[in-house]
Scaffold this active site. Structure first.
Site, PDB file in Angstrom:
ATOM      1  N   SER A 106       0.823  -1.203   0.000  1.00  0.00           N
ATOM      2  CA  SER A 106       0.000   0.000   0.000  1.00  0.00           C
ATOM      3  C   SER A 106       0.867   1.267   0.000  1.00  0.00           C
ATOM      4  CB  SER A 106      -0.948  -0.041   1.205  1.00  0.00           C
ATOM      5  OG  SER A 106      -1.920   0.978   1.117  1.00  0.00           O
ATOM      6  N   ASP A 160      -9.459  -4.913  -4.791  1.00  0.00           N
ATOM      7  CA  ASP A 160      -8.928  -3.909  -3.866  1.00  0.00           C
ATOM      8  C   ASP A 160      -9.815  -2.667  -3.895  1.00  0.00           C
ATOM      9  OD1 ASP A 160      -7.388  -2.089  -2.400  1.00  0.00           O
ATOM     10  OD2 ASP A 160      -5.497  -2.894  -3.163  1.00  0.00           O
ATOM     11  N   HIS A 192      -7.560  -5.545  -0.373  1.00  0.00           N
ATOM     12  CA  HIS A 192      -6.380  -4.756   0.019  1.00  0.00           C
ATOM     13  C   HIS A 192      -5.641  -5.487   1.138  1.00  0.00           C
ATOM     14  CE1 HIS A 192      -4.020  -1.121  -0.170  1.00  0.00           C
ATOM     15  NE2 HIS A 192      -4.079  -0.987   1.148  1.00  0.00           N
TER      16      HIS A 192
END
Length: 230
Positions: A106, A160, A192
């Site tokens: 991320s 995601d 995610h």
């Protein structure tokens, strides 16, 4: 056996120690000499979370991140300096730059990409998991030629909802324009998060890029010089 260094950069609001169990998934004998480092980001106010203070590598103007989302390049470039200092120290201790790998999830993935593309040497590789491109294409001219030789592995889940899959895919034309090799791996149904399948592939990807132990080559060269001088 050559020394290997893997730097793992966590996501927004997370911490380094919380990610340390990841290394237990890397069980190959070729990686038994690996030095891992899981640093924690400093505490900073984060715009996308209404200015709340949390562990953050750089400011994130908005989430979910999608194609065209706002970015704070200056904040990213500042964060890169800390990552480069870690890499510099590792190389100074004798690790071959091409056995240095940066991985991140991320926000950590976005920082991984930025750190690799702005580093003055070719590294073993950068693995971006569910990340995004934290730059506009105008910064491409600042990428060192040696940095462009560092391969990128990009892993992204199709489901995601925090960093949209399309935002991840946007890295492909960006890196192509920059002249950087990128392997993009899609993970159907993954949100995610990190899957064991992703980690196993990263492990095999790193193994394929390891450079043989340089001391052996140095020993051979020394022997050659000894015979030539005798």
């Amino acid at each position: 056996m050559a020394r290997i260094f893997i730097l793992w950069l966590h996501g927004l609001g997370d911490s380094g120690p919380a990610n340390e169990p990841i290394q237990t998934q890397f069980k190959s004998p070729e990686l038994k000499n690996t030095m891992w480092l899981f640093p924690s980001a400093p505490f900073n106010p984060v715009t996308c979370n209404n200015g709340a203070v949390m562990r953050s590598w750089f400011d994130v103007p908005e989430l979910p991140f999608k194609v065209g989302s706002l970015i704070d390049e200056s904040s990213v470039v500042e964060a890169v300096k800390s990552v480069h200092a870690i890499i510099d120290q590792e190389i100074a201790e004798g690790t071959n730059p091409e056995n240095v790998f940066i991985c991140g999830l991320s926000q950590g993935g976005a920082l991984t990409l930025a750190s690799v593309l702005l580093y003055p040497k070719t590294l073993g590789g950068g693995a971006v998991l569910s990340g995004w491109v934290p730059f506009s294409s105008s910064i491409i001219s600042q990428f060192p030629q040696e940095a462009k030789k560092t391969p990128i592995l990009w892993s992204h889940g199709t489901e995601d909802t925090m960093v949209l899959y399309e935002a991840g895919r946007a890295a492909i034309p960006f890196l192509k324009e920059a002249g950087v090799t990128c392997e993009f791996k899609s993970y159907p149904g993954l949100g995610h998060s990190i899957s064991n399948k992703e980690l196993k592939y990263i492990e095999s990807w790193i193994k394929r890029r390891l450079k043989s132990s340089s001391p052996t080559c140095l020993q051979l060269n020394c022997l050659k010089e000894m015979f030539q001088s005798s």
